[in-house]
Motif scaffolding. Structure first.
Motif, short mmCIF file in Angstrom:
data_model
loop_
_atom_site.label_atom_id
_atom_site.label_comp_id
_atom_site.label_asym_id
_atom_site.label_seq_id
_atom_site.Cartn_x
_atom_site.Cartn_y
_atom_site.Cartn_z
N THR A 184 0.84 -1.20 0.00
CA THR A 184 0.00 0.00 0.00
C THR A 184 0.87 1.25 0.00
O THR A 184 0.60 2.22 -0.72
N LEU A 185 1.93 1.25 0.79
CA LEU A 185 2.84 2.38 0.86
C LEU A 185 3.66 2.51 -0.43
O LEU A 185 3.90 3.61 -0.92
N GLN A 186 4.09 1.37 -0.96
CA GLN A 186 4.88 1.40 -2.20
C GLN A 186 4.05 1.94 -3.36
O GLN A 186 4.54 2.76 -4.15
N GLU A 187 2.80 1.51 -3.46
CA GLU A 187 1.92 2.01 -4.51
C GLU A 187 1.68 3.51 -4.33
O GLU A 187 1.59 4.26 -5.31
N SER A 188 1.57 3.94 -3.09
CA SER A 188 1.38 5.35 -2.80
C SER A 188 2.56 6.18 -3.30
O SER A 188 2.38 7.24 -3.92
N LEU A 189 3.77 5.69 -3.05
CA LEU A 189 4.97 6.40 -3.51
C LEU A 189 5.02 6.44 -5.03
O LEU A 189 5.35 7.48 -5.62
N ILE A 190 4.72 5.34 -5.67
CA ILE A 190 4.74 5.27 -7.15
C ILE A 190 3.78 6.29 -7.74
O ILE A 190 4.11 7.04 -8.67
N LYS A 191 2.56 6.36 -7.18
CA LYS A 191 1.56 7.31 -7.68
C LYS A 191 1.99 8.75 -7.45
O LYS A 191 1.78 9.63 -8.30
N ALA A 233 2.78 11.57 -10.27
CA ALA A 233 2.11 12.87 -10.28
C ALA A 233 3.12 14.02 -10.36
O ALA A 233 2.91 15.00 -11.08
N CYS A 234 4.22 13.90 -9.62
CA CYS A 234 5.24 14.96 -9.61
C CYS A 234 5.94 15.09 -10.96
O CYS A 234 6.44 16.17 -11.30
N ASN A 235 5.99 14.00 -11.73
CA ASN A 235 6.65 14.03 -13.04
C ASN A 235 5.69 14.36 -14.18
O ASN A 235 6.11 14.44 -15.34
N ASP A 236 4.41 14.53 -13.87
CA ASP A 236 3.40 14.84 -14.89
C ASP A 236 3.67 16.24 -15.45
O ASP A 236 3.69 17.22 -14.70
N GLN A 237 3.86 16.34 -16.75
CA GLN A 237 4.22 17.61 -17.39
C GLN A 237 3.03 18.31 -18.04
O GLN A 237 3.21 19.24 -18.83
N THR A 238 1.80 17.88 -17.74
CA THR A 238 0.64 18.47 -18.41
C THR A 238 0.32 19.87 -17.89
O THR A 238 -0.39 20.63 -18.55
N HIS A 239 0.79 20.21 -16.69
CA HIS A 239 0.58 21.53 -16.09
C HIS A 239 -0.91 21.86 -15.93
O HIS A 239 -1.33 23.00 -16.05
N ASN A 240 -1.69 20.81 -15.65
CA ASN A 240 -3.12 21.00 -15.41
C ASN A 240 -3.37 20.93 -13.91
O ASN A 240 -3.09 19.92 -13.27
N MET A 241 -3.91 22.02 -13.34
CA MET A 241 -4.06 22.09 -11.89
C MET A 241 -4.99 21.02 -11.35
O MET A 241 -4.68 20.35 -10.35
N LEU A 296 -3.83 18.10 -8.62
CA LEU A 296 -4.46 17.95 -7.31
C LEU A 296 -5.15 16.59 -7.18
O LEU A 296 -5.12 15.97 -6.11
N SER A 297 -5.74 16.14 -8.26
CA SER A 297 -6.42 14.84 -8.24
C SER A 297 -5.43 13.70 -8.04
O SER A 297 -5.66 12.78 -7.25
N LYS A 298 -4.30 13.79 -8.76
CA LYS A 298 -3.27 12.74 -8.64
C LYS A 298 -2.61 12.76 -7.26
O LYS A 298 -2.31 11.71 -6.69
N LEU A 299 -2.38 13.96 -6.75
CA LEU A 299 -1.78 14.09 -5.42
C LEU A 299 -2.68 13.46 -4.36
O LEU A 299 -2.22 12.71 -3.50
N GLU A 300 -3.97 13.74 -4.46
CA GLU A 300 -4.92 13.17 -3.50
C GLU A 300 -5.02 11.65 -3.66
O GLU A 300 -5.06 10.92 -2.67
N ALA A 301 -5.02 11.18 -4.91
CA ALA A 301 -5.16 9.74 -5.17
C ALA A 301 -3.96 8.95 -4.66
O ALA A 301 -4.08 7.75 -4.36
N SER A 302 -2.82 9.60 -4.54
CA SER A 302 -1.63 8.88 -4.05
C SER A 302 -1.76 8.51 -2.58
O SER A 302 -1.14 7.56 -2.11
N ASN A 303 -2.53 9.31 -1.82
CA ASN A 303 -2.74 9.08 -0.37
C ASN A 303 -1.47 9.27 0.46
O ASN A 303 -1.45 8.90 1.64
N TRP A 304 -0.43 9.85 -0.13
CA TRP A 304 0.84 10.00 0.60
C TRP A 304 0.66 10.88 1.84
O TRP A 304 1.10 10.53 2.94
N LEU A 305 0.00 12.01 1.67
CA LEU A 305 -0.18 12.93 2.79
C LEU A 305 -1.14 12.35 3.83
O LEU A 305 -1.05 12.69 5.02
N THR A 306 -2.03 11.47 3.40
CA THR A 306 -2.90 10.77 4.35
C THR A 306 -2.08 9.86 5.25
O THR A 306 -2.31 9.78 6.47
#
Length: 549
Positions: free
Chosen positions: A273-280, A284-292, A296-306
């Motif tokens: 669960t933690l490893q998948e969180s880091l991967i996500k 997200a940090c490497n996403d170059q689309t520059h879409n806010m 934010l959606s990818k950051l939340e989906a990673s659950n890292w801050l949770t």
């Protein structure tokens, strides 16, 4: 095995290196047994020295005769090498893959590294259990050092020396070890001098479906309680997971057998669960689309801050039990080597000012992570980019460092070390020239003879010249307990780790240096003001004496 057997093409000319925020560099690429080196003959151009053990994954692509290798590192860096010639490119890629996945620990760089600096301090002997015991033995006579695990026969993941209640003999410890997961019987983690309360840690009790009990275990943890006092058992699993563990021979402390203890479940995720969180998160940090919205959606989906919030909440609860409730606690999950250590370590940072100093934090890492048996070799085998995922890989230590950074950010003057110190520890946990983080426990490190054959990280870090890089210029010793906020608004993403390769670190370094210079200038200015004030006071005193009759 000879490294030369794995290096099909040791050198290629006219290779072009591409890195974010840096100009492309053309030079000669060389492969050694442990490093990938790109050297340019241009003046003032930084060379690339990359440990093979820092490589997480590589991708290849070809356009005509030009080959490109994308190297993805465990520290989240992404490097691109343009190599002329398809055969050379394939050979380089094949060699890198072989050299970055060596099976034998003894073939890794720490066994070949020879320091270029004068070794002033032997880091292997800087934080011995006897030295740590002396720090609080003057405040209490209720604890003792036990050598029951000298040969690692009682608990393979514990160090040879542990601290236990003085009233419990070694024979009782052996019996308790058979009742705890992996032989990890309750041991002292922290003694709170303010009120004499303690934090203990262990593995889960092996109660099973039959409700097995161990009177020696009950006696051991009851020995830490004062007369008329209750204690808390903080289980880092959900109640549901703890109940399911009984079917596999594990379980939790039954209230009927531990009437003086209240059990609290604070669920902290583990393993995949933690490893998948880091991967996500890294994706997200490497996403170059520059879409806010997408970011934010990818950051939340990673659950890292949770996960950060869950760990800090459990640590604050542990600290609250000790300091405000005046109650001792026992912390465990399943094995007692992951979430348990996160909580015991962070609780000490909250409670104990020494843990917020450089040497105190180093001692904490030694005591609560290395000697306590966190399996670094397994957990840090791969990072966020590797395609082959093993169930035992997890960014447990990185999550801990992230939590420390969150507290440091909220209390910037209470820590002697800075963010760079935490980043350095993250990097060396995954790939290093030092032997400190090799192996999964003290038993393995002894078998590998790391003290005799490798250099300790602390020998390098604690040189005066290096320490200055990791020292916080804002530090003012704070002897109080610090209570971090765990509100979502208080827990931002750690840019220094996850976004440092996505922005110009050069400008950030310059800004930091400028800030340090301003602080030093202000200190000098304040010192001059103080001197002038003293001189003025002396003159006023002399004038007063002359005017008096």
């Amino acid at each position: 095995m000879e490294f030369a057997e794995l290096i099909k093409t040791p050198r290629v000319d006219n290779v072009v290196l591409h890195r974010p925020f840096y100009p492309a560099v053309e030079g000669t690429l060389c492969l050694t047994g442990h490093h990938l080196i790109l050297s340019s003959r241009q003046d003032n151009t930084e060379e690339l020295w990359l440990l093979h053990s820092n490589i997480d994954a590589i991708d290849k692509r070809f356009v005509g005769s030009l080959g490109t290798i994308i190297i993805k590192c465990k520290d989240f860096r992404i490097i691109q090498l343009d190599i002329p010639g398809m055969e050379e490119c394939l050979n380089i890629a094949s060699s890198i893959e072989a050299l970055s996945t060596l099976d034998s620990i003894t073939l890794m760089y720490p066994f070949f590294y020879r320091p270029m600096f004068e070794v002033i301090e032997d880091g292997w002997h800087s934080f011995l259990p006897e030295q740590e015991f002396e720090l609080y033995s003057s405040a209490t006579s209720e604890w003792r050092l036990s050598y029951v695990n000298t040969e690692f026969a009682v608990c393979p993941s514990y160090p040879p020396i542990v601290t236990v209640p003085k009233s419990i003999d070694d024979e009782a410890l052996r019996k308790v070890a058979t009742f705890r997961h992996g032989g990890r019987f309750p041991v002292l983690s922290y003694y709170h001098k303010k009120n004499g309360m303690v934090i203990m840690r262990s593995g889960q009790p092996l109660t099973g479906t039959n409700g097995r009990r161990c009177k020696e275990d009950e006696k051991l943890i009851n020995a830490t309680l004062r007369a008329g006092k209750r204690g808390y058992i903080i289980d880092t699993r959900s109640l549901n997971v703890a109940q399911q563990a009984r079917a596999k021979g594990g379980g939790f402390e039954q209230e009927a057998h531990y009437p003086q203890w209240r059990r609290i479940h604070k669920s902290i995720e583990r393993y995949h669960t933690l490893q998948e969180s880091l991967i996500k998160l890294v994706e997200a940090c490497n996403d170059q689309t520059h879409n806010m919205d997408r970011w934010l959606s990818k950051l939340e989906a990673s659950n890292w801050l949770t996960h950060i919030k869950e760990i800090l909440t459990a640590a604050c609860l542990a600290a609250q039990c000790i300091d405000r409730e005046g109650a001792s606690i026992l912390i465990h999950g399943t094995e007692g080597t992951d979430s348990t250590l996160q909580v015991t370590s962070l609780a000490q940072i909250i409670l104990e000012p020494r843990s917020r100093t450089i040497r105190g934090f180093e001692a904490l890492i030694e005591r609560e992570w290395l000697q306590a048996g966190h399996p670094f070799q397994q957990r840090c085998a791969q990072s966020a980019y590797c395609n082959t995922k093993q169930k035992w890989e997890a960014p447990v230590f990185l999550l801990f460092l992230d939590c420390v950074w969150q507290i440091l950010r909220q209390f910037p003057c209470s820590f002697e070390f800075n963010e760079n110190f935490l980043i350095m520890l993250f990097e060396h946990a995954y790939a290093s020239q030092f032997g400190t983080f090799l192996g999964n426990n003290e038993s393995e490190r002894c078998k590998l003879k790391l003290q005799q054959k490798t250099m300790s990280l602390w020998s390098w870090v604690n040189q005066p010249g290096e320490l200055s890089k990791f020292t916080n210029p804002l530090f003012e010793a704070n002897n109080l307990v610090i209570w971090p906020s765990v509100a979502p608004q208080s827990l931002p993403l750690w840019e220094g780790i996850f976004l440092r390769w996505n922005r110009s670190s050069k400008y950030l370094d310059e800004a930091y240096e400028e800030m340090v210079n301003i602080i030093e200038y202000n200190k000098e200015l304040q010192a001059k003001v103080n001197i002038l004030r003293r001189q003025l006071a002396e003159l006023e005193t002399e004038d007063g004496m002359q005017e008096s009759p």
